[in-house]
Design an enzyme around this catalytic site. Structure first.
Site, PDB file in Angstrom:
ATOM      1  N   ALA A  74       0.845  -1.199   0.000  1.00  0.00           N
ATOM      2  CA  ALA A  74       0.000   0.000   0.000  1.00  0.00           C
ATOM      3  C   ALA A  74       0.875   1.242   0.000  1.00  0.00           C
ATOM      4  CB  ALA A  74      -0.928   0.011   1.216  1.00  0.00           C
ATOM      5  N   VAL A  75       0.291   2.303  -0.529  1.00  0.00           N
ATOM      6  CA  VAL A  75       0.924   3.618  -0.533  1.00  0.00           C
ATOM      7  C   VAL A  75      -0.060   4.582   0.118  1.00  0.00           C
ATOM      8  CG1 VAL A  75       1.770   5.496  -2.009  1.00  0.00           C
ATOM      9  CG2 VAL A  75       2.288   3.102  -2.590  1.00  0.00           C
ATOM     10  N   ARG A  81       0.053   7.231  -7.209  1.00  0.00           N
ATOM     11  CA  ARG A  81       0.262   7.631  -8.607  1.00  0.00           C
ATOM     12  C   ARG A  81       1.579   8.380  -8.805  1.00  0.00           C
ATOM     13  NH1 ARG A  81      -2.935   4.703 -11.665  1.00  0.00           N
ATOM     14  NH2 ARG A  81      -5.155   4.974 -11.394  1.00  0.00           N
ATOM     15  N   GLU A 104      -2.534 -11.910  -4.737  1.00  0.00           N
ATOM     16  CA  GLU A 104      -3.957 -11.789  -4.999  1.00  0.00           C
ATOM     17  C   GLU A 104      -4.298 -10.311  -4.953  1.00  0.00           C
ATOM     18  OE1 GLU A 104      -3.309 -13.701  -2.022  1.00  0.00           O
ATOM     19  OE2 GLU A 104      -3.401 -15.692  -2.912  1.00  0.00           O
ATOM     20  N   TYR A 116       0.674  -4.412 -11.917  1.00  0.00           N
ATOM     21  CA  TYR A 116       1.251  -5.755 -11.876  1.00  0.00           C
ATOM     22  C   TYR A 116       1.487  -6.289 -13.288  1.00  0.00           C
ATOM     23  CZ  TYR A 116      -0.392  -5.486  -7.025  1.00  0.00           C
ATOM     24  OH  TYR A 116      -0.640  -5.100  -5.741  1.00  0.00           O
TER      25      TYR A 116
END
Length: 148
Positions: A74-75, A81, A104, A116
């Site tokens: 996570a960011v 972006r 997943e 991904y």
């Protein structure tokens, strides 16, 4: 700004900041306890993307044989972006060049799926009703060893 980001292995002092990013990122985030337990397992790695002593994102990996599982990434919402997640994954691929990577992702998370895919992951399956809160399918993706 993001070119100054450094990647460090997380330690106990980073757990609360990591958990806060998770809370702001997911409907079903990991707790501080889960992150702490993950950090204590020798088969796990948690990396932080940091700038000026602030954590902007994190990546949780676990090793299973020759494979690496991307267990959580996570960011911080204010810094998405900007390529941070990509940099975290590229760092992991460089760290474990001979490993296959598995993950997943929620079927609705098209931004993550696009990232991904751009990094060489391919869809290898679908797990029906994998996620709760809300109930949603998981797209199973793999980055095979021979991807450069």
């Amino acid at each position: 700004m993001m070119q100054k980001v450094e990647f460090i292995a997380a330690n106990k002092s980073h757990i609360s900041a990591i958990a806060e990013i998770a809370r702001r990122s997911f409907p079903d985030p990991w707790s501080e306890t889960v992150f702490s337990q993950t950090l204590q397992n020798q088969n796990n790695t948690i990396w932080c993307a940091m700038l000026d002593n602030r954590i902007y994102g994190y990546l949780v990996l676990s090793r299973s044989g020759d494979n690496m599982s991307v267990d959580d990434i996570a960011v911080h919402p204010d810094f998405r972006r900007q390529g941070i997640a990509k940099l975290l994954l590229v760092q992991a691929h460089r760290q474990f060049p001979d490993a296959e990577f598995w993950l997943e992702v929620r079927a609705s998370n098209t931004a993550a799926i696009a990232l991904y895919t751009a990094l060489g992951y391919v869809q290898v399956g679908l797990r029906k009703r994998y996620y709760l809160d809300p109930i949603e399918d998981a797209v199973l993706m793999t980055r095979f060893k021979d991807v450069k």
